[in-house]
Every structure is written in structure tokens, then in C-alpha cells.
Design a protein around this motif. Structure first.
Motif, PDB file in Angstrom:
ATOM      1  N   GLY A  37       0.791  -1.226   0.000  1.00 48.08           N
ATOM      2  CA  GLY A  37       0.000   0.000   0.000  1.00 48.08           C
ATOM      3  C   GLY A  37       0.817   1.265   0.000  1.00 48.08           C
ATOM      4  O   GLY A  37       0.316   2.331  -0.301  1.00 48.08           O
ATOM      5  N   GLY A  38       2.105   1.181   0.309  1.00 50.94           N
ATOM      6  CA  GLY A  38       2.968   2.359   0.325  1.00 50.94           C
ATOM      7  C   GLY A  38       4.125   2.185  -0.636  1.00 50.94           C
ATOM      8  O   GLY A  38       3.988   1.545  -1.674  1.00 50.94           O
ATOM      9  N   ASN A  39       5.268   2.739  -0.284  1.00 46.77           N
ATOM     10  CA  ASN A  39       6.458   2.635  -1.127  1.00 46.77           C
ATOM     11  C   ASN A  39       7.178   1.328  -0.875  1.00 46.77           C
ATOM     12  O   ASN A  39       7.256   0.852   0.261  1.00 46.77           O
ATOM     13  CB  ASN A  39       7.413   3.796  -0.834  1.00 46.77           C
ATOM     14  N   LEU A  40       7.751   0.767  -1.919  1.00 48.12           N
ATOM     15  CA  LEU A  40       8.610  -0.405  -1.803  1.00 48.12           C
ATOM     16  C   LEU A  40      10.029   0.099  -1.967  1.00 48.12           C
ATOM     17  O   LEU A  40      10.400   0.606  -3.019  1.00 48.12           O
ATOM     18  CB  LEU A  40       8.277  -1.437  -2.883  1.00 48.12           C
ATOM     19  N   MET A  41      10.818   0.001  -0.901  1.00 44.51           N
ATOM     20  CA  MET A  41      12.180   0.508  -0.937  1.00 44.51           C
ATOM     21  C   MET A  41      13.143  -0.614  -0.607  1.00 44.51           C
ATOM     22  O   MET A  41      12.808  -1.542   0.115  1.00 44.51           O
ATOM     23  CB  MET A  41      12.338   1.658   0.056  1.00 44.51           C
ATOM     24  N   SER A  42      14.350  -0.493  -1.144  1.00 40.23           N
ATOM     25  CA  SER A  42      15.366  -1.502  -0.919  1.00 40.23           C
ATOM     26  C   SER A  42      16.680  -0.827  -0.590  1.00 40.23           C
ATOM     27  O   SER A  42      17.107   0.086  -1.285  1.00 40.23           O
ATOM     28  CB  SER A  42      15.517  -2.379  -2.171  1.00 40.23           C
ATOM     29  N   ALA A  43      17.340  -1.288   0.476  1.00 43.96           N
ATOM     30  CA  ALA A  43      18.662  -0.769   0.821  1.00 43.96           C
ATOM     31  C   ALA A  43      19.740  -1.482   0.015  1.00 43.96           C
ATOM     32  O   ALA A  43      20.875  -1.034  -0.050  1.00 43.96           O
ATOM     33  CB  ALA A  43      18.918  -0.933   2.320  1.00 43.96           C
ATOM     34  N   GLY A  44      19.393  -2.589  -0.590  1.00 43.59           N
ATOM     35  CA  GLY A  44      20.333  -3.350  -1.420  1.00 43.59           C
ATOM     36  C   GLY A  44      19.790  -3.476  -2.822  1.00 43.59           C
ATOM     37  O   GLY A  44      19.155  -2.574  -3.354  1.00 43.59           O
ATOM     38  N   THR A  45      20.006  -4.603  -3.422  1.00 50.46           N
ATOM     39  CA  THR A  45      19.527  -4.866  -4.780  1.00 50.46           C
ATOM     40  C   THR A  45      18.072  -5.311  -4.727  1.00 50.46           C
ATOM     41  O   THR A  45      17.716  -6.177  -3.939  1.00 50.46           O
ATOM     42  CB  THR A  45      20.377  -5.969  -5.437  1.00 50.46           C
TER      43      THR A  45
END
Length: 168
Positions: A45-53
């Protein structure tokens, strides 16, 4: 049953934050720590963020309805050979830029280009190493035929024994 709640909204409901030391499988078992795995769709429902790949693997089509925002590093879209086409439909005015953040036409390329096949302008060209145009071609400098260093408006360098220029 509910954990930290007296009125659970689902069969299993948690009110508050949670912490898992292992993986979380939804519809599938996973034993890999830090992995969220589902056997079906994932709705975020919100943002999908990744600190890696961040890798999206799909045996079918992958569709993103909003913009894909990239802030640093490489942004790579790849697929298996003959897997299908890469379709670009930019979010704003429809222009695509390669090597530029301000494309001025439907396709703007800043820098050099390399084509292993033919290049067609207004026509399909599948003859490797050739340039074909359906209409007029305008050259803004010297034009070389058989040379990479034209010294006049039109420089023709024919192999020995062949005419330099022929009409008809």
C-alpha cells in the motif's frame, strides 16, 4: 486469535510492531532469514524501498502502474534472450532520454551509439552495417563514402579498380 488485541480483525491479528528473526512465508514455507516470500500476489500500500539490490523475477509480464524512481547506482532492465520487448512509456511527456535527463524528442540519445545491425530512418533496415532512409537525408558537415575522414563536403574513397562515382 489476536496478539495484543481483544478484537482481532482476522484469524491471526497483531496490533503493534513485530520482529522476526527468520523468514516470513505467505502461502509458502521459507527458512531463509530476512526473506519475505509469497506464493501469490503481494500488494504493497505504500512505497517499496530496498537498501540493497531489488530484483523482480517473473516468468510472465511485470507491470508497474506508477513511476519507477531511481536515485543512485545502476538501473538495469534485462531479460532472457528472445524473452520479449522492452516497452517504454514514460510518465510525463512521453520522451525517452538515453544519456540525458532532458530529452527533446520522442527518443533523445546523448553520446555515441553502436548498432550491430542496420539503422533505418522511416524504413525497416535489417542489413547489418548499413544506413537506409525512406526520405531525404541532411548532413550538417562533410560526408564520407568509403572513408572516416572526409576532407570535402562529399569525399568518396573507392577501392582500387572501381569507379569513384557512378550514375545509373
Amino acid at each position: 486469535s489476536g496478539h495484543c488485541t481483544t478484537s482481532p480483525s482476522q484469524l491471526f491479528s497483531v496490533s503493534g510492531n513485530g520482529y522476526l528473526t527468520g523468514g516470513l512465508g505467505v502461502g509458502v514455507a521459507t527458512s531463509t532469514a530476512g526473506v519475505l516470500q509469497t506464493s501469490g500476489n503481494a500488494l504493497i500500500g505504500g512505497n517499496l524501498m530496498s537498501a540493497g539490490t531489488l530484483t523482480v523475477n517473473s516468468i510472465a509480464s511485470s507491470t508497474f502502474s506508477g513511476p519507477l524512481v531511481h536515485s543512485s547506482g545502476n538501473f538495469i532492465i534485462s531479460g532472457a534472450a528472445a524473452a520479449g520487448a522492452l516497452l517504454l512509456n514514460p510518465y510525463n511527456d512521453g520522451d525517452v532520454g538515453i544519456g540525458t535527463t532532458t530529452p527533446s524528442a520522442l527518443l533523445s540519445v546523448a553520446g555515441e551509439g553502436y548498432f550491430t545491425g542496420g539503422l533505418g530512418i522511416g524504413i525497416v533496415n535489417n542489413v547489418s552495417g548499413t544506413l537506409q532512409t525512406k526520405g531525404a537525408a541532411t548532413v550538417g558537415g562533410n560526408l564520407g563514402v568509403g572513408t572516416t575522414t572526409p576532407y570535402a563536403i562529399l569525399s568518396v574513397n573507392a577501392p582500387a579498380g572501381t569507379p569513384s562515382f557512378a550514375i545509373g
